[in-house]
Design an enzyme around this catalytic site. Structure first.
Site, PDB file in Angstrom:
ATOM      1  N   CYS A 176       0.834  -1.203   0.000  1.00 21.69           N
ATOM      2  CA  CYS A 176       0.000   0.000   0.000  1.00 21.69           C
ATOM      3  C   CYS A 176       0.873   1.259   0.000  1.00 21.69           C
ATOM      4  CB  CYS A 176      -0.991  -0.019   1.161  1.00 21.69           C
ATOM      5  SG  CYS A 176      -2.198   1.331   1.065  1.00 21.69           S
ATOM      6  N   ASP A 201      -9.384  -3.905  -6.422  1.00 16.18           N
ATOM      7  CA  ASP A 201      -8.836  -3.013  -5.391  1.00 16.18           C
ATOM      8  C   ASP A 201      -9.674  -1.740  -5.297  1.00 16.18           C
ATOM      9  OD1 ASP A 201      -7.197  -1.097  -3.949  1.00 16.18           O
ATOM     10  OD2 ASP A 201      -5.522  -2.469  -4.270  1.00 16.18           O
ATOM     11  N   HIS A 213      -8.126  -4.827  -2.151  1.00 18.96           N
ATOM     12  CA  HIS A 213      -6.908  -4.236  -1.598  1.00 18.96           C
ATOM     13  C   HIS A 213      -6.397  -5.100  -0.443  1.00 18.96           C
ATOM     14  CE1 HIS A 213      -4.238  -0.801  -1.073  1.00 18.96           C
ATOM     15  NE2 HIS A 213      -4.423  -0.879   0.228  1.00 18.96           N
TER      16      HIS A 213
END
Length: 231
Positions: free
Chosen positions: A121, A169, A200
């Site tokens: 991330c 995502d 995600h």
């Protein structure tokens, strides 16, 4: 503490978590955190890399704002706190901190000098920025939100790069994923893997969207890539 090292950076001093391979010296992997800090998930990732024969080092990226952040991935209050830190994070300063970490790790007696960077991330975005702005031997990025905003720097990418994207995502739109794939298709050393149906952070330990099959596939690809590039 045996599981911490100190990074004497150009802008200040901060700590990094370290997990060591049983066989030393070894190649190193600098692991870059999500918005939750150097938490249990990141430390477990470091342990897994050490079991694979690497020295794994996770620097405290939020040290300028709040040193020692260690948040739970299952707490909404912690997620909101991490989100505030994420939004205020200085990415350019962060690249300097990561570069200082790379310099420190390269000089460790237990390190061969070969180093990869691997992030998740926020850390995946920082992995991309590090790969285009600094010297690394390899780079691995898991679901790096906002990467599409920095594709103007892709021509500076010389290190081998492996990127993992979950097709569903919620923080990286399908158009953004298409932009990333198109830009990296021009780079012979870059490989992008796409995971159908995955959200995600599908590979995060104990995460809400953890998917064992997809995580195992992605992590297997990462392990093979790192062993090839850091031999």
């Amino acid at each position: 503490m045996k599981d911490r090292i100190t990074i004497e950076g150009r802008d200040g001093t901060f700590y990094a978590h370290i997990a060591r391979s049983k066989t030393l010296p070894a190649s190193a992997v600098v692991v870059l955190q999500e918005l939750f800090g150097v938490n249990a998930d990141i430390r477990k990732t470091c342990d897994e890399l050490a079991e694979q024969g690497f020295v794994a080092v996770a620097p405290d990226l939020f040290w300028r704002q709040e040193p020692g952040v260690d948040l739970s991935v299952t707490s909404e209050a912690d997620r909101q706190r991490g989100l505030r830190l994420y939004q205020a994070y200085d990415r350019d300063a962060g690249v300097r901190d990561i570069n200082d970490t790379l310099d420190t790790v390269a000089k460790l007696p237990e390190c061969t000098g070969k180093i990869a960077v691997q992030g998740y991330c926020l850390g995946a975005l920082m992995t991309f920025l590090t790969a285009v702005r600094c010297h690394v031997d390899a780079a691995v990025a898991y679901h790096g939100a906002d990467t599409e905003k920095y594709l103007g720097e892709v021509d500076n990418l010389s290190a081998p790069l492996l990127m993992h994207l979950g097709e569903e995502d919620e923080f990286i739109s399908k158009p953004a994923q298409a932009e990333i794939k198109t830009a990296l298709a021009r780079k012979s050393k870059a490989t992008v893997y796409s995971y159908p149906g995955q959200n995600h952070a599908f590979s995060r330990h104990n995460g809400a969207h953890y998917n064992a099959a997809a995580a195992t596939l992605a992590n297997g690809r990462t392990s093979e890539f790192l062993h090839q590039r850091l031999r």
